[in-house]
Design an enzyme around this catalytic site. Sequence first.
Site, short mmCIF file in Angstrom:
data_model
loop_
_atom_site.label_atom_id
_atom_site.label_comp_id
_atom_site.label_asym_id
_atom_site.label_seq_id
_atom_site.Cartn_x
_atom_site.Cartn_y
_atom_site.Cartn_z
N GLU A 113 29.80 -13.92 39.48
CA GLU A 113 29.81 -15.37 39.24
C GLU A 113 30.05 -15.72 37.78
O GLU A 113 30.60 -16.78 37.48
CB GLU A 113 28.48 -15.98 39.70
CG GLU A 113 28.30 -16.05 41.20
CD GLU A 113 27.53 -14.87 41.76
OE1 GLU A 113 27.14 -14.92 42.94
OE2 GLU A 113 27.33 -13.89 40.99
N PHE A 163 13.32 -18.44 49.79
CA PHE A 163 14.27 -17.39 49.45
C PHE A 163 15.50 -17.97 48.75
O PHE A 163 16.13 -18.89 49.24
CB PHE A 163 14.70 -16.65 50.72
CG PHE A 163 15.72 -15.57 50.49
CD1 PHE A 163 15.40 -14.42 49.78
CD2 PHE A 163 17.02 -15.72 50.96
CE1 PHE A 163 16.35 -13.43 49.56
CE2 PHE A 163 17.97 -14.73 50.75
CZ PHE A 163 17.64 -13.59 50.03
N GLN A 164 15.80 -17.44 47.58
CA GLN A 164 16.93 -17.86 46.74
C GLN A 164 16.89 -19.34 46.38
O GLN A 164 17.92 -20.01 46.26
CB GLN A 164 18.27 -17.51 47.42
CG GLN A 164 18.52 -16.00 47.49
CD GLN A 164 19.93 -15.63 47.87
OE1 GLN A 164 20.64 -16.41 48.52
NE2 GLN A 164 20.36 -14.45 47.47
N LYS A 187 21.45 -27.27 51.65
CA LYS A 187 22.19 -26.84 52.84
C LYS A 187 22.15 -27.86 53.96
O LYS A 187 23.15 -28.07 54.66
CB LYS A 187 21.63 -25.49 53.32
CG LYS A 187 22.39 -24.86 54.47
CD LYS A 187 21.81 -23.49 54.80
CE LYS A 187 22.46 -22.87 56.04
NZ LYS A 187 23.89 -22.58 55.84
N MET A 195 32.10 -5.99 15.10
CA MET A 195 31.68 -7.05 14.19
C MET A 195 30.26 -6.81 13.68
O MET A 195 29.98 -7.01 12.49
CB MET A 195 31.79 -8.42 14.86
CG MET A 195 31.56 -9.58 13.90
SD MET A 195 32.75 -9.62 12.54
CE MET A 195 34.09 -10.55 13.29
#
Length: 558
Positions: free
Chosen positions: A51, A113-114, A163, A467
């Site tokens: 993602e 959940f999630q 949802k 760097m």
Amino acid sequence: MRKITGNKLFVKALKEEGVDILFGYPGACTIDISDELYKQDYTRVILPRHEQALVHAADAYARSTGKVGVCLVTSGPGATNLVTGIATANYDSVPLVCFTGQVARNLIGNDAFQEVDIVGITRSICKYGITVQKREDLGRIIKEAFYIARTGRPGPVLIDIPKDVTANLSEYQKVEIDVTDIQRKKIDEDEIETAVKMIQRAKKPYIFVGGGAVLSGASESLVEFAHKIDAPVTDSLMGKGAFPGTDELYSGMLGMHGTKASNFGVSQCDLLIVVGARFSDRVTGNAKKFAHHAKILQIDIDPAEIDKNILTDASVTGDIKEVLIILNEKVEQQSHEEWKQQIEEYKEKHPLTYHPKGLTGPYIVEEIYRQTNGDAIITTEVGQHQMWAAQFYKYTKPRTLLTSGGLGTMGYGLGASLGAKMGMPDKTVVNIAGDGCFRMNMNEIATAARYNIPIIQVVVNNHVLGMVRQWQTLFYEKRYSATVLNDAVDFVKLAEAMGAVGIRAATREEFQKAFQEALVMGRPVVIDCQIDSDEKVWPMVAPGAAISEAFSEEDLEK
């Protein structure tokens, strides 16, 4: 009027906004949306491997095309994996609309959940964020999201969709936003008149260009303005390409790794005209000593940027392009031959240079410039290679250097190259990365191979975090803490394992040949370039020093 689900409305809304590319990763809370996307043939869904790369791809799609970038992920970890990319877009004012799935409304607050409060998490890095609470509000919220993302100072917007909201039915009504009451701030005539007087009184004016000039599409007006007031021009990393790097008035980048000509010139000018830049600390160095001989005139669309980091003597608030058009009409032709000659002498005395032998970062960038005729889109990661890409590639058009300026996100460039190539398929797209950055999202080479996106991935491989190592060498007595990448990863074999072409280059001749082949191959290519671990970016301004104290390798040796 017929009723449709929120999932169907979502797909219709994307089509109405002209979203032809969606960067998405499915999950439990968005599976029904994914199913509706499968059934239609307008919006193409690109599935990256992670993602974070997905949101960087949407970001670069927006930067390269000027459109709004769009991404869709599921709830929980899918949403939280967007955070770095949203912050990247926010710092660089990129128009994004990020859709996240959410658990059903009756589960919110139950540690389901999630489940995660992604709106709360991203509140400080979004232009706007909301969780949709009613199905009948979904169409309006989507329409407003795109409007907010692209108007004024652009930025990311996050829409969190439970949802059950997408599953519910409601009447379909095409939503239009009435912009007649949304009055754009009128450019103040007194501010314009003050600016005109300051410009016409100046003997040693300098123009400093930032990313706002790119975002506003002000390039043509900016070139006209610079030649009208006859002033040298410098830019920030984000301003690259707004003013052509090949123009005689251009003196190179400003700041920590800017040219001595620009750093010395800005330190001696009597008027600094700041066009869409926010005075980053990487640009100003010691803020108390920045442009201390000059009056400062700042032009910006965001009033919050005025006097935020550097106090100004005057300002004009408004769209950069519109302000420049007005100034071009009102300012009389100026001439500053003596001042320009002084800057030319600085340019001749202090050119950008690098070691004349061997494969080096600057040579690689110059060779890319030569072989692409300066007409490629360059994406970068963050570090030494990023600065070399800014210094040694001459950008003549806006939206051709895509890089993480404000946040400095390692791992940005490869996902960005995919988004840029999807948005501008006729352009050569090259991602320049250090080996440290490449490791962060190198699995996206598999995405490029899967869709046959012919990006060229150039890895400037010095086997260290370059760097940070440069700072450790100069300021920490060579204590190389956690910066040596002495693993045995073979990037050529990695590329081949993921379905791309892998080539290793250890000499100038090998890189010339490899890049030449990559340009015509029509496949994703990874070129692993072996350079010295102690290669450095010059010039440099030490932390806390004034930009007038920029030093080179030769200065250090003396």
